[in-house]
Design an enzyme around this catalytic site. Structure first.
Site, short mmCIF file in Angstrom:
data_model
loop_
_atom_site.label_atom_id
_atom_site.label_comp_id
_atom_site.label_asym_id
_atom_site.label_seq_id
_atom_site.Cartn_x
_atom_site.Cartn_y
_atom_site.Cartn_z
CG ASP A 29 -42.98 -21.96 14.25
OD1 ASP A 29 -44.13 -21.54 14.46
OD2 ASP A 29 -42.37 -21.78 13.17
CD GLU A 44 -47.98 -16.34 16.13
OE1 GLU A 44 -47.46 -15.26 16.48
OE2 GLU A 44 -47.57 -17.00 15.15
#
Length: 479
Positions: free
Chosen positions: A150, A263
């Site tokens: 992340d 992402e």
């Protein structure tokens, strides 16, 4: 299988493949378990028992061998399925996440941690994956699950996550987003656009103007790029697109033939992502062949840590519908991602129908807060100490987060009754104070938290399941 005593097996973990049986068994220490292998034990480390079976620790070595033996314990790519990420700052929450996920049709990312979170919890990318794997094994999860590296910001962030087998990479180019364009004059915008890294963007300004200075028909609206709006989009996000492309190329080099998905996240920036800007980002990523599966814009209103949505829900509904219409323009080839998504119960019933389920929910610290809720109920003296400590750390620890809680909205522990302690987890300001101070708390009280939680794991799993049942209700696949 595993009839022999003195081992007490964890029934959900028991599985057999190719003539060898595997299970977790409880150890002498409360809340801790060991791996039991009966059959072909070659490659595992541990103690060989009289019957030839092996009992071994939750080691990185055993985790790697077990993943090779049981392929469903390897992180996988999840594609365009409705999905949710479950951050676990303590490394023990995954069985609770499985309880909440099972039967919903939501594809889970059980290993999810950022570089920032790893630095504050003292964990490595490999430890995060291994902890999630052991938890999935314990709970008997045999379906695909992902691992999210992340908020990766630099090229140097990437290799440890690749080495650990992550399958989902969230690129955070926030440092390349220029929020000042909202107030820049035309001359300043033109100067900023001229300085963009056009070589990395593999185009020129003239080509970009020809490509975008037009109207775009969506299914429910028309977007028009005049020169001012185009220059704003370029100046604001051009550098971020270029950096994301650089990160993607590095990932492709390191991953080789192993599948992965990406992402792009621009949610932790200072200004809302306009629909024209979203269109520009998505179109450029596709032109540059960046393999993104989801995009996290900065939506209207405020998505703050650990609390509900702050803003006008009617405005947010229109905003999400607009972003979803852009996603549809690109043939529904990626998902919208809701970052800082935990506890936004007002948002989920808006986002799911707007995207027709092409949505990813990302949560981080809410499982940690459920651990504190349990502590507040069963060890009040410790929780009181932690609460006062977090109040002393808040002004320092909040600096890297978008939060608005004020200390003057909270009370010291001495002014709270025992009955009021768990209620702090339901209140806006205390919840944010507890949320963003997790690193300091774990540095100081981590061993105490782990000891109490390991002695009460079934209760902790129940707390997590109850909390995530509420999160995932709107995301369930309709049968």
């Amino acid at each position: 299988m595993f009839e022999q005593q003195p081992f007490t097996q964890i029934s959900e973990s028991v599985t057999e493949r190719d003539g060898t049986a595997y299970a977790l068994v409880n150890s002498d220490k409360p809340g801790e378990s060991q791996l039991l292998v009966r059959g072909t034990t070659e490659g595992f480390e541990g103690d060989t028992l009289a019957d030839g079976s092996l009992i071994g620790p939750h080691s990185a070595h055993n985790a790697a061998v077990l993943r090779q033996r049981l392929p469903w314990l390897q992180p996988a790519v999840l594609g365009l399925q409705t999905s949710a990420g479950f951050g676990d700052r303590l490394g023990i929450a995954t069985p609770g996440h499985v309880l909440a996920t099972r039967g919903t049709g939501v594809a889970p990312i059980y290993a999810q941690q950022s570089v920032r979170e790893n630095s504050r919890t003292g964990r490595t990318p490999q430890e995060v994956v291994d902890d999630a794997m052991w938890g999935a094994f314990e709970a008997g999860w045999h379906e695909p699950w992902g691992a999210d590296a992340d908020h990766l910001k630099t090229l140097e962030d990437i290799p440890p996550f690749v080495d650990a087998g992550y399958t989902f990479y969230t690129i955070d180019p926030g440092e390349y987003v220029d929020d000042a364009v909202e107030t820049d004059d035309e001359e300043t915008l033109q100067r900023k656009v001229a300085r963009l890294p056009w070589a990395d963007l593999q185009t020129t300004l003239a080509e970009t103007i020809e490509r975008y200075q037009r109207s775009v028909e969506l299914d429910d609206r028309t977007l028009t790029f005049n020169q001012h709006e185009l220059y704003k989009a370029l100046a604001k996000y051009g550098g971020a697109v270029a950096h994301t492309a650089r990160m993607a190329r590095r990932l492709q080099e390191l991953q080789g033939q192993r599948p992965f998905e990406m992402e792009m996240s621009v949610d932790e920036t200072g200004t809302t992502t306009a629909l024209l800007e979203h269109f520009y980002i998505a179109a450029e990523l596709k032109r540059l062949q960046v393999p993104f599966v989801s995009l996290a814009p900065r939506f209207a209103g405020r998505f703050e840590k650990g609390v509900g949505y702050i803003g006008d829900l009617n405005e947010l509904t229109q905003n999400i519908n607009g972003h979803a219409s852009i996603m549809r323009h690109f043939d529904n080839s990626y998902k919208l991602s809701l970052h800082t998504g935990s506890d936004k119960f007002e948002v989920y019933p808006i986002a799911v129908p707007a995207t027709n389920g092409l949505v990813h929910l990302k949560t981080a610290g809410t499982s940690y807060l459920e651990a504190l809720r349990l502590i507040a109920s069963i060890d009040r003296p410790l929780f009181r100490e932690i609460w006062d400590f977090t109040r002393s750390r808040y002004e320092t620890d909040r600096r890297t987060y978008h939060v608005s809680a004020r200390l003057e909205e909270t009370l010291p522990a001495e002014q709270l009754t025992d009955e009021q302690l768990p209620e702090l987890l339901n209140q806006f300001a205390p919840r944010q104070v507890l949320h963003v101070t997790f690193g300091s708390v774990l540095d100081t009280y981590g061993s105490d938290l782990q000891r109490i939680l390991h002695a009460n794991l079934p209760a902790y799993y129940t707390y997590i399941q109850r909390h995530f049942d509420k999160h995932l209700e709107a995301f369930k696949r309709q049968k």
